[in-house]
Every structure is written in structure tokens, then in C-alpha cells.
Design a protein around this motif. Structure first.
Motif, short mmCIF file in Angstrom:
data_model
loop_
_atom_site.label_atom_id
_atom_site.label_comp_id
_atom_site.label_asym_id
_atom_site.label_seq_id
_atom_site.Cartn_x
_atom_site.Cartn_y
_atom_site.Cartn_z
N TYR A 138 40.19 53.90 32.31
CA TYR A 138 39.66 52.55 32.16
C TYR A 138 38.92 52.17 33.43
N GLY A 139 37.81 51.51 33.27
CA GLY A 139 37.11 50.95 34.42
C GLY A 139 37.61 49.53 34.61
N VAL A 140 37.99 49.20 35.84
CA VAL A 140 38.41 47.83 36.14
C VAL A 140 37.52 47.31 37.27
N GLN A 141 36.80 46.24 36.98
CA GLN A 141 35.94 45.67 38.01
C GLN A 141 36.35 44.24 38.29
N LEU A 142 36.45 43.93 39.56
CA LEU A 142 36.83 42.57 39.96
C LEU A 142 35.59 41.85 40.50
N PHE A 143 35.34 40.67 39.97
CA PHE A 143 34.21 39.86 40.44
C PHE A 143 34.74 38.50 40.88
N TRP A 144 33.96 37.81 41.70
CA TRP A 144 34.25 36.39 41.91
C TRP A 144 32.97 35.61 41.85
N ASN A 145 33.13 34.34 41.56
CA ASN A 145 31.99 33.44 41.60
C ASN A 145 31.94 32.89 43.01
N ILE A 146 30.92 33.28 43.75
CA ILE A 146 30.89 32.99 45.17
C ILE A 146 30.81 31.49 45.45
N ALA A 147 30.18 30.73 44.57
CA ALA A 147 30.09 29.29 44.80
C ALA A 147 31.45 28.62 44.58
N VAL A 148 32.13 29.03 43.52
CA VAL A 148 33.44 28.43 43.21
C VAL A 148 34.46 28.75 44.31
N ILE A 149 34.53 30.06 44.67
CA ILE A 149 35.50 30.47 45.69
C ILE A 149 35.13 29.86 47.05
N GLY A 150 33.83 29.81 47.33
CA GLY A 150 33.36 29.24 48.60
C GLY A 150 33.83 27.81 48.76
N LYS A 151 33.72 27.06 47.70
CA LYS A 151 34.15 25.67 47.74
C LYS A 151 35.65 25.58 47.99
N LYS A 152 36.39 26.46 47.29
CA LYS A 152 37.85 26.46 47.44
C LYS A 152 38.24 26.81 48.88
N VAL A 153 37.58 27.84 49.42
CA VAL A 153 37.89 28.28 50.78
C VAL A 153 37.57 27.16 51.76
N ALA A 154 36.42 26.53 51.57
CA ALA A 154 35.99 25.47 52.48
C ALA A 154 36.97 24.30 52.45
N LEU A 185 31.75 31.07 60.18
CA LEU A 185 33.18 30.86 59.95
C LEU A 185 33.51 31.00 58.47
N LEU A 186 32.67 30.39 57.65
CA LEU A 186 32.88 30.45 56.21
C LEU A 186 32.82 31.91 55.74
N ARG A 187 31.84 32.62 56.28
CA ARG A 187 31.67 34.02 55.87
C ARG A 187 32.91 34.84 56.23
N SER A 188 33.44 34.65 57.43
CA SER A 188 34.59 35.47 57.81
C SER A 188 35.81 35.08 56.98
N GLU A 189 35.93 33.80 56.64
CA GLU A 189 37.08 33.41 55.80
C GLU A 189 36.92 33.95 54.37
N MET A 190 35.66 34.00 53.92
CA MET A 190 35.38 34.55 52.59
C MET A 190 35.70 36.04 52.56
N GLU A 191 35.36 36.73 53.66
CA GLU A 191 35.63 38.17 53.72
C GLU A 191 37.13 38.43 53.67
N ALA A 192 37.87 37.61 54.41
CA ALA A 192 39.33 37.76 54.41
C ALA A 192 39.87 37.52 53.00
N ARG A 193 39.31 36.51 52.32
CA ARG A 193 39.77 36.20 50.98
C ARG A 193 39.44 37.35 50.01
N ALA A 194 38.25 37.92 50.17
CA ALA A 194 37.84 39.04 49.31
C ALA A 194 38.81 40.21 49.47
N GLU A 195 39.20 40.47 50.71
CA GLU A 195 40.11 41.59 50.95
C GLU A 195 41.47 41.31 50.33
N GLU A 196 41.91 40.08 50.49
CA GLU A 196 43.20 39.66 49.95
C GLU A 196 43.22 39.83 48.42
#
Lengths: 269, 96
Positions: A138-154, A185-196
Motif C-alpha cells: 500500500y502507498g501511504v502519503q501524508l499531506f498537510w494544508n500549509i495555510a491551516v497548519i500555519g495558522k494553528k502553529v502561529a 521563526l514560523l518556518r522553523s516551527e512548521m518544520e518541527a511540526r512536520a517532523e513530529e
């Protein structure tokens, strides 16, 4: 006299047309009758059996498939896949062979070379077939909506909120510099969230699949960004667990999971 | 719920698998494949071109709608609070 006969045979059935043996997959020798004219460009798919194994092949000239036309090559790839998939569904287990694998004649015919290879590799091939029985890819792909997550992170980051507040009181020039800090700052927090998020999904899958391959996630500049691209080998009885885990992840805001399959175990042979 | 929809494998899904994976036979019994990897490169380039075209179309439209929204927003904010700089976080995100 013998030479004359040989020459005649050659002209009747041009050696060039039969000089190669295109191999789709190796399967248990259940599929001994072949799959009819379903191969690449409608070629007859035949089964070359040896002991308990068979290879599904078509005869062709000893030349690799090559074309500049994307539509033509796409049709070859799809035909290759259909043969492998049909054999897989009928036999329950299959070893897909990579596209454009054409066996050449060595001493005898190409088919004899293939049989000699099946004979040599028999124990290894049988072992692999056994270990893949009852399992699917099975192929499993994970995506996020960058605008939605960005707002949440911010919103969830006191540091970012403070910085944003500060910008409001700055002059145009200073605000520009602050904006750059904000973005970093936002970018580095987004990167951390992506890894998580990626680690979380991987850990969930690791509990219910046999094996995972991490593929290179495709870059896309859309709002929906691919974080992770995985190939998973899953046994039929544990598939519901996989689906349940993916459902949990997919219910989280801004995250999407794409599940593709079941597919023959291309990534696990 | 997307993960339950089980989308059919697309050409891109299959391409990666059929071209790059699967068992590789020892080189001594297969015909020379010199130059053949081009098959994948050409096909992927064609597909990437298609995606870029789609993306370009989509993003242009998206940018326009964002710009329109920002113009609206700045009109509102200027009317309300003079000429403060408007820096919604969502804008910073979208420029990543």
C-alpha cells in the motif's frame, strides 16, 4: 545440408523477433497457461514453468523498449502493471520484475536462458514468494494544508504571537525586518511540526505493517504539501488496523492521508 | 474521509514502482539497457510538465484571489485605524 535447413528456419521465423524474452514477474507455477494477448503492445503473455515456479513473459526482439512519446511509454508501463497484477491476483503471491527486463539468448534460446536462471535462483525465489504470500503493498502519503497548519502553529506559539504584536507598533521599515524574523521563526516551527507529524504516522504504521519503505516525498508548491511518501507491506489480516490508524490521523485538522492499493509488492522484492 | 476512499493508483504511483522497483536480474543474462533509463526520465518530465501547467493555472488564480482579499482588508483596516501595516500570519505562511 544441415546448414541449409538452419538457414531456412531462420528465414521462416526471423530470429530477431524471438531473440529476447521480456519478463514481467515470477509466480508459483499455478499460472501455467499464460495470460493471453494482454502484454505490452498486445503481445501474447506466456508462462515459462520450471519446477514449482513460472515466469510470465512475452517473446520479443533483443532490444529494450524505448520511445520519446510519453503516451506510448505510459501504455507500456500500464500493460506491464496489468500483467503483474493479474498474476498476483490469481496466484496470491508474485515477484514483480522491474520494467524492461529482457533476457537474451546465451547458448540456446532466450527461454532456455530464463529456465537456467529459474533453476539457479529457485531456492531464493521460492523463499521470497513464500514470505510475500498473503501480503500486499500500500502507498501511504501524508499531506498537510500549509495555510491551516500555519495558522494553528502561529496561534499556538506565544513567541510568534508576541512578535506579531510587536510588528504592529513598528514603522514600515522596521516592520519589514520584523516580518522576516517572523517568517523565519514560523518556518522553523512548521518544520518541527512536520517532523513530529511524520514521526507520529510512521510509529502508528510501524505497529501494524510488516515492512515500511520511505520514498522521496514529491515536491509540490500547492497549499497541500506532501510530508511523507511511504510504501508499506501489509498482511491481509492486519489491513483493518492500518485503516483505523490512518483514519485517526486523517481526522486531525489540516492533515490528509492518501492510501493507494492494494498493489503487488513492487517495493519489497 | 479520504483514507477510506482508497483512490486508484495513478500513473505516477505506478511509474515509480514499475520503473524503479521490482526485482532486478543479474546483468549477465539480460540485454544491455544502456540509454534506456531515459524512458523514465522522459515520461516523468512529461508528467512534471503537466503538473507544472496545472499548478501554474491554479496558483495564478489563487494569487489573484489573495490579492483581491488583501486589497479589501487594507481598505477596511485603513478606514478603521489609519495606515497601520496589515500583516496577517496566513500571508507569511503562504510565501514559504
Amino acid at each position: 545440408m544441415q546448414q541449409v535447413i538452419a538457414a531456412e528456419i531462420r528465414t521462416q521465423a526471423p530470429a530477431s523477433e524471438q531473440a529476447g524474452c521480456y519478463v514481467y514477474c515470477v509466480a508459483p507455477a499455478i499460472e501455467a497457461t499464460g495470460l493471453g494477448p494482454t502484454g505490452i503492445e498486445g503481445r501474447e503473455v506466456r508462462a515459462v514453468a520450471h519446477n514449482g515456479l513460472c515466469a510470465l513473459v512475452h517473446h520479443c526482439p533483443a532490444q529494450p523498449y524505448q520511445s520519446d512519446d510519453a503516451e506510448v511509454t505510459a501504455s507500456w508501463v500500464l500493460a506491464h502493471h496489468r500483467v503483474v497484477e493479474t498474476a498476483w491476483r490469481r496466484c496470491g503471491t508474485v515477484l514483480p520484475i522491474t520494467f524492461n527486463t529482457i533476457i537474451r539468448a546465451e547458448e540456446g534460446s532466450a527461454e532456455e536462458s530464463l529456465r537456467a536462471w529459474l533453476n539457479r535462483e529457485c531456492p531464493r525465489l521460492e523463499e521470497r514468494l513464500r514470505s510475500l504470500a498473503g501480503k500486499a503493498e500500500y502507498g501511504v502519503q501524508l499531506f498537510w494544508n500549509i495555510a491551516v497548519i500555519g495558522k494553528k502553529v502561529a496561534q499556538g506559539s506565544p513567541q510568534l504571537r508576541a512578535l506579531e504584536e510587536e510588528i504592529r507598533s513598528k514603522s514600515r521599515g522596521l516592520a519589514y525586518m520584523y516580518r522576516q524574523r517572523l517568517e523565519r521563526l514560523l518556518r522553523s516551527e512548521m518544520e518541527a511540526r512536520a517532523e513530529e507529524e511524520s514521526r507520529d504516522l510512521y510509529a502508528r504504521l510501524d505497529r501494524c505493517v510488516e515492512s515500511i519503505h520511505i520514498e522521496r516525498a514529491k515536491r509540490d508548491q500547492n497549499e497541500r504539501q506532501m510530508l511523507m511518501d511511504l510504501s508499506c507491506l501489509v498482511s491481509a489480516e492486519r489491513y483493518p488496523e492500518l485503516e483505523a490508524e490512518l483514519k485517526k490521523v486523517g481526522q486531525r485538522e489540516g492533515l490528509y492521508v492518501r492510501l493507494t492499493g492494494p498493489l503487488p509488492p513492487y517495493s519489497f522484492c | 474521509m479520504e483514507s477510506l476512499a482508497r483512490p486508484q493508483a495513478t500513473l505516477v504511483d505506478l511509474l515509480d514502482r514499475v520503473l524503479d522497483r521490482g526485482l532486478v536480474l543479474n546483468a549477465d543474462i539480460i540485454i544491455s539497457l544502456a540509454g534506456v533509463p531515459l524512458i523514465g526520465i522522459n515520461l516523468r518530465a512529461a508528467l512534471a510538465g503537466m503538473e507544472t501547467m496545472v499548478r501554474h493555472g491554479v496558483m495564478t488564480e489563487w494569487d489573484q484571489s489573495i490579492r483581491a482579499r488583501e486589497t479589501e482588508a487594507s481598505k477596511v483596516s485603513q478606514a478603521a485605524a489609519g495606515c497601520n501595516e496589515q500583516l496577517p500570519l496566513a500571508t507569511a505562511v503562504s510565501h514559504q
